[in-house]
Design an enzyme around this catalytic site. Structure first.
Site, mmCIF file in Angstrom:
data_model
loop_
_atom_site.group_PDB
_atom_site.id
_atom_site.type_symbol
_atom_site.label_atom_id
_atom_site.label_comp_id
_atom_site.label_asym_id
_atom_site.label_seq_id
_atom_site.Cartn_x
_atom_site.Cartn_y
_atom_site.Cartn_z
ATOM 1 N N ASN A 13 4.031 -50.353 37.015
ATOM 2 C CA ASN A 13 5.085 -50.297 35.997
ATOM 3 C C ASN A 13 5.338 -51.718 35.494
ATOM 4 O OD1 ASN A 13 7.368 -49.943 34.476
ATOM 5 N ND2 ASN A 13 8.683 -49.297 36.174
ATOM 6 N N LYS A 15 7.061 -52.725 33.071
ATOM 7 C CA LYS A 15 8.411 -52.912 32.509
ATOM 8 C C LYS A 15 8.325 -53.707 31.197
ATOM 9 C CE LYS A 15 10.212 -52.350 37.112
ATOM 10 N NZ LYS A 15 11.256 -52.604 38.101
ATOM 11 N N HIS A 101 13.331 -43.333 35.458
ATOM 12 C CA HIS A 101 13.315 -44.609 36.176
ATOM 13 C C HIS A 101 14.743 -45.115 36.329
ATOM 14 C CE1 HIS A 101 12.723 -48.759 37.276
ATOM 15 N NE2 HIS A 101 11.561 -48.365 37.750
ATOM 16 N N GLU A 103 16.080 -47.910 36.082
ATOM 17 C CA GLU A 103 16.576 -48.822 35.047
ATOM 18 C C GLU A 103 17.010 -48.040 33.808
ATOM 19 O OE1 GLU A 103 13.168 -51.384 35.288
ATOM 20 O OE2 GLU A 103 13.862 -51.952 37.281
ATOM 21 N N GLU A 173 12.302 -43.925 44.549
ATOM 22 C CA GLU A 173 12.536 -45.360 44.384
ATOM 23 C C GLU A 173 13.999 -45.674 44.679
ATOM 24 O OE1 GLU A 173 9.497 -47.292 41.639
ATOM 25 O OE2 GLU A 173 11.027 -46.450 40.342
ATOM 26 N N GLY A 179 12.833 -54.453 42.779
ATOM 27 C CA GLY A 179 12.905 -55.826 42.286
ATOM 28 C C GLY A 179 13.757 -56.741 43.155
ATOM 29 N N SER A 219 9.733 -52.718 45.665
ATOM 30 C CA SER A 219 9.198 -53.896 46.355
ATOM 31 C C SER A 219 7.981 -53.572 47.234
ATOM 32 C CB SER A 219 10.294 -54.590 47.170
ATOM 33 O OG SER A 219 11.326 -55.042 46.305
HETATM 34 P P1 PGA Z 1 9.389 -53.350 42.078
HETATM 35 O O1 PGA Z 1 9.665 -52.208 40.990
HETATM 36 O O2 PGA Z 1 8.047 -53.061 42.699
HETATM 37 O O3 PGA Z 1 9.434 -54.634 41.328
HETATM 38 O O4 PGA Z 1 10.489 -53.245 43.098
HETATM 39 C C1 PGA Z 1 9.313 -50.863 41.216
HETATM 40 C C2 PGA Z 1 9.715 -50.018 40.039
HETATM 41 O O5 PGA Z 1 10.765 -50.273 39.432
HETATM 42 O O6 PGA Z 1 9.010 -49.059 39.648
#
Ligand code: PGA
Length: 259
Positions: A13, A15, A101, A103, A173, A179, A219
């Site tokens: 992803n 982003k 997601h 976000e 997630e 993140g 992460s």
């Molecule tokens: P990350 O993000 O690996 O940076 O924690 C995962 C995601 O948001 O899909």
């Protein structure tokens, strides 16, 4: 691990990152690193403006890395300024989309109903969908992890016909792990995944539940991927930060192939 016959799935992803040249380079790099890797599906979820560029890079590399988008409209077409329809994505060579997601749920403000409508629109058009669910830190500390996962998954999957379920992947997630560098323990991930699989079973039957891939995100990186992927119900990963480096993303895909 897996006692199951589910093919592992790893999505990157990206982003709101990269630029056009960087996107092309990253896609080409991923293909190069994965040239000899079999037994796993990999996808990259790319910003809208770079879909065609990445499509070209993937085609040129000849490696079957799937092209994904990070969002999709719940509407078919018409006067919806700024929206991108499932048909437009298909027309641009996209295979898969993310819905729900965290976000988009927590920063942009999408609710369960909109996530469900987007999921249906994408599936109806023929796309694959990775439906994301997961609890916030506050919800986890209040002991609501299972209830939140169940509510989000139930809402997204409730109205789906049996014949589209094979195109659905669930991504668990935990929001507090995205993140942040904090990762769920393999036990936490396994527990959440097993409960999500049981929920799918109660909604759509054991065969659909046994076939559905449930992947972990938050992460995940080369140093912790193998122990997460070793768990029975962890069928892959959705990778944010580590997907922006071709070698790191490929290392995770490789770990999934070997799991
Ligand atoms: P990350 O993000 O690996 O940076 O924690 C995962 C995601 O948001 O899909």
């Amino acid at each position: 691990m897996p006692t199951s016959s589910r093919t592992p799935y790893v999505g990157g992803n990206w982003k709101m990152n990269t630029d056009r040249a960087g996107a092309r380079e990253l896609a080409a790099g991923v293909c190069e690193h994965l040239a000899d890797v079999e037994g796993v599906e990999a996808a990259v979820f790319v910003p809208f403006p770079y879909l065609l560029t990445v499509r070209e890079a993937l085609d040129k590399a000849g490696k079957r890395v799937k092209l994904g988008a990070q969002d999709v409209s719940d509407r078919e077409n018409g006067a919806y300024t700024g929206e991108v329809s499932a048909a437009m994505l298909l027309d641009s060579g996209v295979h898969a989309v993310l819905t729900g997601h965290s976000e988009r749920r927590h920063v942009i403000g999408e609710d369960d109903a909109l996530v469900a409508a987007k999921t249906r629109a994408a599936l109806d058009a023929g796309l694959e969908v990775v439906v994301c669910v997961g609890e916030t830190l506050e919800q986890r500390e209040a002991g609501q992890t299972d209830a939140i996962n169940a509510r989000q998954a139930r809402a997204a999957l409730a109205e789906l016909r049996a014949d589209v379920l094979g195109r659905v992947t669930i991504a668990y997630e935990p929001v507090w792990a995205i993140g942040t560098g904090r990762t769920a323990t393999p036990d936490d991930a396994q527990d959440a995944h097993a409960k999500l699989r049981a929920l799918v079973g109660s909604m759509h039957g054991q065969a659909a539940a046994g076939a559905m891939r449930i992947i972990y995100g938050g992460s995940m990186k080369p140093s912790n991927a193998a122990e997460l992927l070793a768990r029975e119900d962890v069928d892959g990963g959705l990778i944010g930060e580590a997907s922006l480096k071709a070698a790191d993303f490929a290392a995770i895909v490789r770990a999934a192939a070997e799991s």
